[in-house]
Design an enzyme around this catalytic site. Sequence first.
Site, PDB file in Angstrom:
ATOM      1  N   GLU A   1     -78.851  68.492 130.642  1.00 52.82           N
ATOM      2  CA  GLU A   1     -80.855  68.031 130.250  1.00 52.82           C
ATOM      3  C   GLU A   1     -80.616  66.207 130.555  1.00 52.82           C
ATOM      4  OE1 GLU A   1     -82.857  69.332 127.481  1.00 52.82           O
ATOM      5  OE2 GLU A   1     -82.719  67.166 126.510  1.00 52.82           O
TER       6      GLU A   1
ATOM      7  N   TYR B   1     -89.931  66.664 129.516  1.00 49.73           N
ATOM      8  CA  TYR B   1     -91.667  66.359 129.461  1.00 49.73           C
ATOM      9  C   TYR B   1     -91.689  64.507 128.980  1.00 49.73           C
ATOM     10  CZ  TYR B   1     -95.928  68.544 131.904  1.00 49.73           C
ATOM     11  OH  TYR B   1     -96.210  68.815 132.493  1.00 49.73           O
TER      12      TYR B   1
ATOM     13  N   ASP C   1     -93.517  69.031 121.320  1.00 47.32           N
ATOM     14  CA  ASP C   1     -94.325  68.304 119.738  1.00 47.32           C
ATOM     15  C   ASP C   1     -95.841  67.176 120.297  1.00 47.32           C
ATOM     16  OD1 ASP C   1     -91.179  68.536 118.524  1.00 47.32           O
ATOM     17  OD2 ASP C   1     -90.539  66.756 120.233  1.00 47.32           O
TER      18      ASP C   1
END
Length: 291
Positions: free
Chosen positions: A17, A49, A108
């Site tokens: 990642e 993101y 989030d």
Amino acid sequence: MRISDILKTNKVTVSCEMFPPKPGKPLENTQQVVHEIAAYKPSFMSVTYGAGGSNSKNTLSIAEEVQKSGVTALAHLTCVGQDEENLRASINAFKASGIENILALRGDIPEGDTAPQTFPHASDLINAIRREGADFCIGGACYPEGHPESYNSDADIDGVRRKVESGCEFLTTQMFFDNNILYNYMFKLLRHDIRVPVIAGIMPVTNAKQIKRIMSLSSSSMPTRFKAIVDRFADNPEAMKQAGIAYATEQIIDLIANDVTHIHIYTMNRPDIAGSIMTNLSKIIDGYEAE
């Protein structure tokens, strides 16, 4: 290449990642990191993101750089800050860049934001992507220790089921530090007839600051063995880095030995850490063939 096809292999897959640079930071530095990690030949690389969707343009730029490096890209897409028009624009941009894979996440919610979301849940986002007629391979997240906002394990599993029923083709787990938690969770998924591939998310914890952030943001529990490592080495940066890499490597070896063959490393944009783990696993990965 579609990640669903990559996951059909009988061999071990190890993916990594990345996250895009923060606003105002040079894009070129992160692009260089992409190529350094790509040199270790991960099965694919995901690109996150920014908080609240604030950095989505850089997500696309980094995903494009991943594709240029010869590695399959998985672009994150979140519900937060998303509406129908923005979603359509994102889908068109991904298509134009040749990106075939999306990780659809709730994201989030920024503190103090009480505005209703167009897509309240990841399953709503997955449905919307499918409604656009986009032929993406879509993945989702799952939480071996339960989503922090789920009031019990059944509610958490119901959320995962909705994602799969909406068209989610694979799941990537939140970080965990005790493999037994994952094994129990995977049995639970099977009992509920959730059979899409599960990719185990491993976070190499290599510094004290990282530990504090994990404890404040994540519901992941720290096993006694891991706490002992932190207690002993947190004040010695080089020792903590080495111990964190060793712990993550041992976790992955145990997972592979127990036929959990899809691994995702949360690299924190550190090629040295990703490279050390990949090197530690080189013969193990090459020598594995599922029966």
